[in-house]
Write a protein that holds these residues in place. Sequence first.
Motif, mmCIF file in Angstrom:
data_model
loop_
_atom_site.group_PDB
_atom_site.id
_atom_site.type_symbol
_atom_site.label_atom_id
_atom_site.label_comp_id
_atom_site.label_asym_id
_atom_site.label_seq_id
_atom_site.Cartn_x
_atom_site.Cartn_y
_atom_site.Cartn_z
ATOM 1 N N PHE A 123 -6.198 4.287 10.830
ATOM 2 C CA PHE A 123 -5.480 3.232 10.100
ATOM 3 C C PHE A 123 -6.485 2.469 9.245
ATOM 4 O O PHE A 123 -7.514 2.015 9.735
ATOM 5 N N ALA A 124 -6.190 2.305 7.965
ATOM 6 C CA ALA A 124 -7.163 1.780 6.998
ATOM 7 C C ALA A 124 -7.550 0.316 7.223
ATOM 8 O O ALA A 124 -8.628 -0.100 6.807
ATOM 9 N N LEU A 125 -6.719 -0.472 7.875
ATOM 10 C CA LEU A 125 -6.962 -1.912 7.970
ATOM 11 C C LEU A 125 -7.039 -2.412 9.413
ATOM 12 O O LEU A 125 -6.615 -3.531 9.706
ATOM 13 N N ASN A 126 -7.586 -1.620 10.314
ATOM 14 C CA ASN A 126 -7.634 -2.002 11.727
ATOM 15 C C ASN A 126 -8.334 -3.332 11.982
ATOM 16 O O ASN A 126 -8.020 -4.024 12.940
ATOM 17 N N LEU A 137 0.828 -1.210 0.000
ATOM 18 C CA LEU A 137 0.000 0.000 0.000
ATOM 19 C C LEU A 137 0.861 1.258 0.000
ATOM 20 O O LEU A 137 0.501 2.266 -0.619
ATOM 21 N N PHE A 138 2.011 1.212 0.673
ATOM 22 C CA PHE A 138 2.919 2.357 0.659
ATOM 23 C C PHE A 138 3.491 2.574 -0.739
ATOM 24 O O PHE A 138 3.605 3.720 -1.198
ATOM 25 N N VAL A 139 3.855 1.503 -1.442
ATOM 26 C CA VAL A 139 4.357 1.645 -2.818
ATOM 27 C C VAL A 139 3.275 2.282 -3.694
ATOM 28 O O VAL A 139 3.571 3.162 -4.506
ATOM 29 N N LEU A 188 -3.186 3.836 2.084
ATOM 30 C CA LEU A 188 -2.749 4.286 3.399
ATOM 31 C C LEU A 188 -2.891 5.795 3.530
ATOM 32 O O LEU A 188 -2.980 6.309 4.622
ATOM 33 N N GLY A 189 -2.903 6.489 2.394
ATOM 34 C CA GLY A 189 -2.992 7.948 2.403
ATOM 35 C C GLY A 189 -4.379 8.415 2.803
ATOM 36 O O GLY A 189 -5.334 7.657 2.863
#
Length: 187
Positions: A123-126, A82-84, A185-186
């Motif tokens: 956080f997107a995936l808690n 997700l960061f990439v 993530l943004g």
Amino acid sequence: MPAYHSSLNEEPDVRQVGNMSVLPIKTKIRGPAPLGMGVLYLTEPEAADIIDETLDLFRANSLFRNFEIKGPADRLLIVLILFVSDCLAKLGSARTVPAQLEANKTLNTLAVDNFPIPGDANFALNAHYATPGNRADAEYLRQYLTQVRQELAARLIERLYADGTGKPSKWWMAFQKRRFMNRSLGA
């Protein structure tokens, strides 16, 4: 066809914070990441770490909307993929195509910017991640992820600008709007 999973899920004696692995990486960037992977790095110094694995699996995995988590290293892999995606989106949103030096500055700034970790409200995936056990673990995880994000951004720039033309590879930039698991993530 199933998504590609981390080969590091079965690594023995790996520290976990929450339910995410804290894997060793090859880096010169200062931070809390453990160095080397014991026997693996002694016998194979060119062995891939989680960052190499992320870059190798990014384009294939970004085509999937679903991803079955098979271990704690997969949780780290998801965050790094997700960061990439966010890195490519950031470079693609620039008015002009950034040169390598400018892209390096942009992605390094993105890597060290404040970001949510598992357990934070934004956080997107808690739902898929456990909250770190205490404040010290949460701070350790934040520092580890910052170090890994910086190293990942540096290695991504090397791959994006590998052809020497001064422009990012169209084969990577084609994935700038693609969202792994339809997440980001943004903000």
